[in-house]
Design a protein around this motif. Structure first.
Motif, PDB file in Angstrom:
ATOM      1  N   THR A  40      -3.752  -0.039  -1.298  1.00 46.62           N
ATOM      2  CA  THR A  40      -4.350   0.813  -0.243  1.00 46.62           C
ATOM      3  C   THR A  40      -4.563   0.427   1.106  1.00 46.62           C
ATOM      4  O   THR A  40      -5.509  -0.349   1.088  1.00 46.62           O
ATOM      5  CB  THR A  40      -5.569   2.479  -0.721  1.00 46.62           C
ATOM      6  OG1 THR A  40      -6.295   1.611  -0.759  1.00 46.62           O
ATOM      7  CG2 THR A  40      -4.533   2.761  -1.791  1.00 46.62           C
ATOM      8  N   ASN A  41      -4.755   1.083   2.109  1.00 49.21           N
ATOM      9  CA  ASN A  41      -4.906   1.798   2.961  1.00 49.21           C
ATOM     10  C   ASN A  41      -6.113   1.073   2.958  1.00 49.21           C
ATOM     11  O   ASN A  41      -6.842   0.596   4.616  1.00 49.21           O
ATOM     12  CB  ASN A  41      -4.629   3.462   4.154  1.00 49.21           C
ATOM     13  CG  ASN A  41      -2.899   3.129   4.072  1.00 49.21           C
ATOM     14  OD1 ASN A  41      -2.632   2.222   4.513  1.00 49.21           O
ATOM     15  ND2 ASN A  41      -2.184   4.179   4.798  1.00 49.21           N
ATOM     16  N   ASP A  42      -6.989   1.224   2.833  1.00 52.69           N
ATOM     17  CA  ASP A  42      -8.408   1.483   2.460  1.00 52.69           C
ATOM     18  C   ASP A  42      -8.981  -0.212   2.603  1.00 52.69           C
ATOM     19  O   ASP A  42      -9.919  -0.142   2.489  1.00 52.69           O
ATOM     20  CB  ASP A  42      -9.008   1.819   1.103  1.00 52.69           C
ATOM     21  CG  ASP A  42      -9.496   3.445   1.381  1.00 52.69           C
ATOM     22  OD1 ASP A  42      -9.695   4.195   2.411  1.00 52.69           O
ATOM     23  OD2 ASP A  42      -9.316   4.328   0.234  1.00 52.69           O
ATOM     24  N   ASP A  43      -7.406  -1.141   1.703  1.00 51.79           N
ATOM     25  CA  ASP A  43      -7.901  -2.294   1.615  1.00 51.79           C
ATOM     26  C   ASP A  43      -7.459  -2.836   3.141  1.00 51.79           C
ATOM     27  O   ASP A  43      -7.117  -3.932   2.810  1.00 51.79           O
ATOM     28  CB  ASP A  43      -6.854  -2.834   0.562  1.00 51.79           C
ATOM     29  CG  ASP A  43      -7.054  -2.280  -1.199  1.00 51.79           C
ATOM     30  OD1 ASP A  43      -8.450  -2.377  -1.410  1.00 51.79           O
ATOM     31  OD2 ASP A  43      -6.314  -1.530  -1.773  1.00 51.79           O
ATOM     32  N   TYR A  44      -7.102  -2.073   3.681  1.00 52.69           N
ATOM     33  CA  TYR A  44      -6.399  -2.968   5.434  1.00 52.69           C
ATOM     34  C   TYR A  44      -7.839  -3.832   5.576  1.00 52.69           C
ATOM     35  O   TYR A  44      -8.605  -2.970   6.508  1.00 52.69           O
ATOM     36  CB  TYR A  44      -5.605  -1.591   6.738  1.00 52.69           C
ATOM     37  CG  TYR A  44      -4.483  -2.040   7.377  1.00 52.69           C
ATOM     38  CD1 TYR A  44      -5.081  -3.376   8.334  1.00 52.69           C
ATOM     39  CD2 TYR A  44      -3.517  -1.657   7.048  1.00 52.69           C
ATOM     40  CE1 TYR A  44      -3.324  -3.245   9.538  1.00 52.69           C
ATOM     41  CE2 TYR A  44      -2.317  -2.554   7.468  1.00 52.69           C
ATOM     42  CZ  TYR A  44      -2.869  -2.585   8.791  1.00 52.69           C
ATOM     43  OH  TYR A  44      -1.176  -3.301   9.407  1.00 52.69           O
ATOM     44  N   PRO A  45      -7.555  -4.917   6.153  1.00 56.62           N
ATOM     45  CA  PRO A  45      -8.525  -5.538   6.910  1.00 56.62           C
ATOM     46  C   PRO A  45      -8.918  -5.273   8.162  1.00 56.62           C
ATOM     47  O   PRO A  45      -7.982  -5.239   8.885  1.00 56.62           O
ATOM     48  CB  PRO A  45      -8.401  -7.088   7.020  1.00 56.62           C
ATOM     49  CG  PRO A  45      -6.249  -7.173   6.591  1.00 56.62           C
ATOM     50  CD  PRO A  45      -6.157  -5.448   6.111  1.00 56.62           C
ATOM     51  N   ASN A  89      -3.841  -4.909  15.867  1.00 55.96           N
ATOM     52  CA  ASN A  89      -2.655  -4.157  15.895  1.00 55.96           C
ATOM     53  C   ASN A  89      -1.745  -4.916  14.923  1.00 55.96           C
ATOM     54  O   ASN A  89      -0.373  -4.726  15.074  1.00 55.96           O
ATOM     55  CB  ASN A  89      -2.905  -3.897  16.821  1.00 55.96           C
ATOM     56  CG  ASN A  89      -3.098  -2.657  17.542  1.00 55.96           C
ATOM     57  OD1 ASN A  89      -3.430  -1.594  16.798  1.00 55.96           O
ATOM     58  ND2 ASN A  89      -3.335  -3.252  18.820  1.00 55.96           N
ATOM     59  N   GLU A  90      -2.183  -5.472  13.783  1.00 56.31           N
ATOM     60  CA  GLU A  90      -1.068  -6.330  12.496  1.00 56.31           C
ATOM     61  C   GLU A  90      -0.768  -6.244  12.219  1.00 56.31           C
ATOM     62  O   GLU A  90      -1.659  -4.842  11.266  1.00 56.31           O
ATOM     63  CB  GLU A  90      -2.190  -7.296  12.090  1.00 56.31           C
ATOM     64  CG  GLU A  90      -2.579  -8.242  13.175  1.00 56.31           C
ATOM     65  CD  GLU A  90      -3.074  -9.844  12.724  1.00 56.31           C
ATOM     66  OE1 GLU A  90      -3.688 -11.013  13.346  1.00 56.31           O
ATOM     67  OE2 GLU A  90      -3.650  -9.803  12.079  1.00 56.31           O
ATOM     68  N   ALA A  91       0.740  -6.289  11.727  1.00 55.47           N
ATOM     69  CA  ALA A  91       1.415  -5.303  10.934  1.00 55.47           C
ATOM     70  C   ALA A  91       2.584  -5.906  10.201  1.00 55.47           C
ATOM     71  O   ALA A  91       2.800  -7.070  10.321  1.00 55.47           O
ATOM     72  CB  ALA A  91       1.669  -3.727  11.334  1.00 55.47           C
ATOM     73  N   LYS A 130       1.030  -0.869   6.702  1.00 57.87           N
ATOM     74  CA  LYS A 130       1.289  -0.167   8.057  1.00 57.87           C
ATOM     75  C   LYS A 130      -0.408   0.471   8.917  1.00 57.87           C
ATOM     76  O   LYS A 130      -0.726   0.700   7.932  1.00 57.87           O
ATOM     77  CB  LYS A 130       2.549   1.013   8.132  1.00 57.87           C
ATOM     78  CG  LYS A 130       3.911   0.569   7.578  1.00 57.87           C
ATOM     79  CD  LYS A 130       4.928   1.962   7.557  1.00 57.87           C
ATOM     80  CE  LYS A 130       6.083   1.519   7.200  1.00 57.87           C
ATOM     81  NZ  LYS A 130       6.797   2.729   6.311  1.00 57.87           N
ATOM     82  N   ILE A 131       0.054   0.788  10.323  1.00 58.72           N
ATOM     83  CA  ILE A 131      -1.438   0.646  10.393  1.00 58.72           C
ATOM     84  C   ILE A 131      -1.506   2.428  10.170  1.00 58.72           C
ATOM     85  O   ILE A 131      -0.811   2.784  10.941  1.00 58.72           O
ATOM     86  CB  ILE A 131      -1.761   0.479  11.970  1.00 58.72           C
ATOM     87  CG1 ILE A 131      -1.060  -0.593  12.451  1.00 58.72           C
ATOM     88  CG2 ILE A 131      -2.671   0.720  12.714  1.00 58.72           C
ATOM     89  CD1 ILE A 131      -0.807  -1.531  13.627  1.00 58.72           C
ATOM     90  N   PRO A 132      -2.398   2.297   9.905  1.00 63.06           N
ATOM     91  CA  PRO A 132      -2.525   3.859   9.221  1.00 63.06           C
ATOM     92  C   PRO A 132      -2.844   4.414  10.706  1.00 63.06           C
ATOM     93  O   PRO A 132      -3.500   4.225  11.364  1.00 63.06           O
ATOM     94  CB  PRO A 132      -3.877   3.778   8.908  1.00 63.06           C
ATOM     95  CG  PRO A 132      -4.224   2.340   8.243  1.00 63.06           C
ATOM     96  CD  PRO A 132      -3.501   1.541   9.147  1.00 63.06           C
ATOM     97  N   THR A 133      -2.591   5.817  11.092  1.00 63.29           N
ATOM     98  CA  THR A 133      -2.678   6.947  11.568  1.00 63.29           C
ATOM     99  C   THR A 133      -3.584   7.740  12.031  1.00 63.29           C
ATOM    100  O   THR A 133      -4.098   8.129  13.277  1.00 63.29           O
ATOM    101  CB  THR A 133      -1.683   7.719  12.332  1.00 63.29           C
ATOM    102  OG1 THR A 133      -1.010   8.485  10.856  1.00 63.29           O
ATOM    103  CG2 THR A 133       0.315   6.764  12.112  1.00 63.29           C
ATOM    104  N   ASP A 134      -4.415   7.771  10.814  1.00 64.90           N
ATOM    105  CA  ASP A 134      -5.591   8.769  10.654  1.00 64.90           C
ATOM    106  C   ASP A 134      -6.108   7.653  11.039  1.00 64.90           C
ATOM    107  O   ASP A 134      -8.039   8.335  10.948  1.00 64.90           O
ATOM    108  CB  ASP A 134      -5.392   9.277   9.416  1.00 64.90           C
ATOM    109  CG  ASP A 134      -5.750   8.338   8.540  1.00 64.90           C
ATOM    110  OD1 ASP A 134      -5.645   7.017   9.097  1.00 64.90           O
ATOM    111  OD2 ASP A 134      -6.346   8.299   7.388  1.00 64.90           O
TER     112      ASP A 134
END
Length: 168
Positions: A84-89, A96-98, A163-167
């Motif tokens: 999930t987005n919670d796993d985004y490093p 700004n890596e996607a 995808k970079i989260p918008t929130d």
């Protein structure tokens, strides 16, 4: 300039001059010269190599055919929630890596994920590694079985869209 050279005085008259005897040189002797001996080296052809056919070793036995999957491995839980987005490093967020990571893994005979690796990179090793870490931590399966009902290891793969989260 120096004075001219004075010629030597003539010999005294009381001495009688005798010329040296005339010597006839010996006749020229022509000895026959033998014609030169020409030695030609003729290359000796190499000995013929005799090839003895050797029987080829027997071919190794063909490996047994991989077991046929009778029942596919079943996911325990919702695989879409394993990453999930919670796993985004955090470092990937700061940079700004996607991108899209394609990963593959083995489901062992106990239904656990092992050997996760990237088959197509997102362009960010941080995102690729995060996908495998999250899947290895959360992915659980009931193992696949062969036609005899025995558990077998199988391989699966998946695309992970980062995808970079918008929130944030």
């Amino acid at each position: 300039p120096p004075p001219p050279d004075v010629p030597p005085p003539p010999p005294p008259p009381d001495q009688k001059f005798t010329p040296p005897p005339v010597v006839v040189p010996p006749p020229i002797v022509r000895a026959p010269v033998p014609s030169p001996v020409i030695i030609q080296s003729v290359p000796t052809p190499p000995k013929a190599i005799q090839y003895v056919p050797v029987a080829a070793p027997p071919a190794p036995a063909a490996p047994p055919a991989p077991p046929t999957v009778s029942k596919a491995a079943g996911a325990k839980g919702d695989p879409s929630q394993w990453i999930t987005n919670d796993d985004y490093p955090p470092d990937a967020l700061r940079a700004n890596e996607a991108g899209v990571s394609v990963i593959a893994w083995t489901i062992n005979t106990a239904g656990k994920v092992e050997g996760c690796h990237t088959t197509q990179s997102s362009g960010s090793s941080s995102l690729d590694n995060a996908a495998c870490r999250a899947l290895s931590r959360r992915g659980r399966y009931s193992p696949a079985t062969d036609s005899g009902g025995n558990p077998i290891a199988v391989t699966q793969s998946r695309r992970v869209v980062w995808k970079i989260p918008t929130d944030r």
